[in-house]
Design an enzyme around this catalytic site. Sequence first.
Site, PDB file in Angstrom:
ATOM      1  N   ARG A 104       0.123  -4.735   5.645  1.00  0.00           N
ATOM      2  CA  ARG A 104       1.575  -4.720   5.713  1.00  0.00           C
ATOM      3  C   ARG A 104       2.054  -6.065   6.221  1.00  0.00           C
ATOM      4  O   ARG A 104       1.652  -6.498   7.290  1.00  0.00           O
ATOM      5  CB  ARG A 104       1.992  -3.628   6.705  1.00  0.00           C
ATOM      6  N   THR A 108       8.239  -8.537   6.423  1.00  0.00           N
ATOM      7  CA  THR A 108       8.981  -7.673   5.488  1.00  0.00           C
ATOM      8  C   THR A 108       8.582  -6.185   5.614  1.00  0.00           C
ATOM      9  O   THR A 108       9.274  -5.318   5.119  1.00  0.00           O
ATOM     10  CB  THR A 108       8.700  -8.083   4.032  1.00  0.00           C
ATOM     11  N   ASP A 200      -1.079   0.212  16.668  1.00  0.00           N
ATOM     12  CA  ASP A 200      -1.640  -0.301  15.419  1.00  0.00           C
ATOM     13  C   ASP A 200      -3.054   0.268  15.246  1.00  0.00           C
ATOM     14  O   ASP A 200      -3.981  -0.068  15.986  1.00  0.00           O
ATOM     15  CB  ASP A 200      -1.685  -1.836  15.482  1.00  0.00           C
ATOM     16  N   ASP A 203      -5.989  -2.249  14.687  1.00  0.00           N
ATOM     17  CA  ASP A 203      -6.298  -3.015  15.903  1.00  0.00           C
ATOM     18  C   ASP A 203      -7.016  -2.154  16.929  1.00  0.00           C
ATOM     19  O   ASP A 203      -7.969  -2.596  17.567  1.00  0.00           O
ATOM     20  CB  ASP A 203      -5.006  -3.566  16.528  1.00  0.00           C
TER      21      ASP A 203
HETATM   22  C1  PRP Z   1      -1.396   0.134   8.587  1.00  0.00           C
HETATM   23  C2  PRP Z   1      -1.930   1.501   8.203  1.00  0.00           C
HETATM   24  C3  PRP Z   1      -1.351   1.696   6.830  1.00  0.00           C
HETATM   25  C4  PRP Z   1      -0.008   0.996   6.933  1.00  0.00           C
HETATM   26  C5  PRP Z   1       1.049   2.052   7.082  1.00  0.00           C
HETATM   27  O1  PRP Z   1      -2.168  -0.850   8.022  1.00  0.00           O
HETATM   28  O2  PRP Z   1      -3.325   1.588   8.263  1.00  0.00           O
HETATM   29  O3  PRP Z   1      -2.133   1.114   5.793  1.00  0.00           O
HETATM   30  O4  PRP Z   1      -0.058   0.182   8.101  1.00  0.00           O
HETATM   31  O5  PRP Z   1       2.301   1.487   7.060  1.00  0.00           O
HETATM   32  P1  PRP Z   1       3.358   1.775   5.898  1.00  0.00           P
HETATM   33  O6  PRP Z   1       3.389   3.256   5.687  1.00  0.00           O
HETATM   34  O7  PRP Z   1       4.653   1.262   6.493  1.00  0.00           O
HETATM   35  O8  PRP Z   1       2.958   1.009   4.686  1.00  0.00           O
HETATM   36  P2  PRP Z   1      -1.930  -2.404   8.302  1.00  0.00           P
HETATM   37  O9  PRP Z   1      -0.990  -2.972   7.294  1.00  0.00           O
HETATM   38  O10 PRP Z   1      -1.557  -2.601   9.738  1.00  0.00           O
HETATM   39  O11 PRP Z   1      -3.322  -3.052   7.956  1.00  0.00           O
HETATM   40  P3  PRP Z   1      -4.760  -2.898   8.650  1.00  0.00           P
HETATM   41  O12 PRP Z   1      -5.230  -1.497   8.352  1.00  0.00           O
HETATM   42  O13 PRP Z   1      -5.546  -3.923   7.939  1.00  0.00           O
HETATM   43  O14 PRP Z   1      -4.625  -3.162  10.118  1.00  0.00           O
HETATM   44  N1  URA Z   2       0.672   0.932  10.992  1.00  0.00           N
HETATM   45  C1  URA Z   2       0.060   1.283  12.157  1.00  0.00           C
HETATM   46  O1  URA Z   2      -1.134   1.000  12.351  1.00  0.00           O
HETATM   47  N2  URA Z   2       0.782   1.938  13.080  1.00  0.00           N
HETATM   48  C2  URA Z   2       2.070   2.277  12.913  1.00  0.00           C
HETATM   49  O2  URA Z   2       2.670   2.905  13.797  1.00  0.00           O
HETATM   50  C3  URA Z   2       2.680   1.905  11.691  1.00  0.00           C
HETATM   51  C4  URA Z   2       1.962   1.232  10.747  1.00  0.00           C
END
Ligand code: PRP
Ligand code: URA
Length: 209
Positions: A104, A108, A200, A203
Amino acid sequence: MGKQVIIIDHPLIKRNISILRDKTTPVNQFRDTVNELSTLMAYEVTKDINVQTYEIHTPLEKTEGYFVSDQIVIIPILRAGLGILDGFLKFLHEARVGMLGLYRDHRTHEPVEYYSNIPSGIENSVVILIDPMLATGGSAIMAVDYLKKLGAKKIKFVCLIAAPEGIEAFHAKHPSVPVFTASVDRCLNHNKYILPGLGDAGDRFFGTM
Ligand code: PRP
Ligand code: URA
């Protein structure tokens, strides 16, 4: 039947979600807890998969055995979806695994695709798409758009925590894909994080805070 949201709120799942929410939970316990939680969820998500019979011989007599006859493909959305994978594979010995890399954009909040490796035959498979968080719904929508383009017909989306905004956006686009979740939380904050949520997920699982 459309717009199904299945909340799996078994007492042990509620207990585990609480451990994940707690900001003092250390990374090793966070991982173990996600793992246990996904095993419990896998049980519920796979309740309707098809089996066929075959003949087996116990030490005493002949009887009917069962094998899973659906082809199953599990697709974690990288990176946080990887945390849920082992829990599902513990039950689904027969499953094949695809990968979809989305992150994400921090400014944006829109998903950006960076990797995909999807096994052949998903058009005839039960596809289980896994990602711990459904926040705005953008990532899940993009993933299902992509899988449908490749021919997937039977898709289930599994997350640990969903925001009402994410469920609404997801089902506006993909009403026939059921959402399995352990919790529907209150709302998103101004940074599109889920409240109360767990922070997150990637993380916390990979220790990259
Ligand atoms: C997080 C999560 C989803 C997304 C959800 O991933 O694991 O994929 O955010 O958010 P959304 O419903 O608003 O799209 P992130 O983009 O943080 O990536 P990561 O898993 O690599 O940390
Ligand atoms: N992605 C995450 O990992 N946590 C949130 O709360 C939203 C998006």
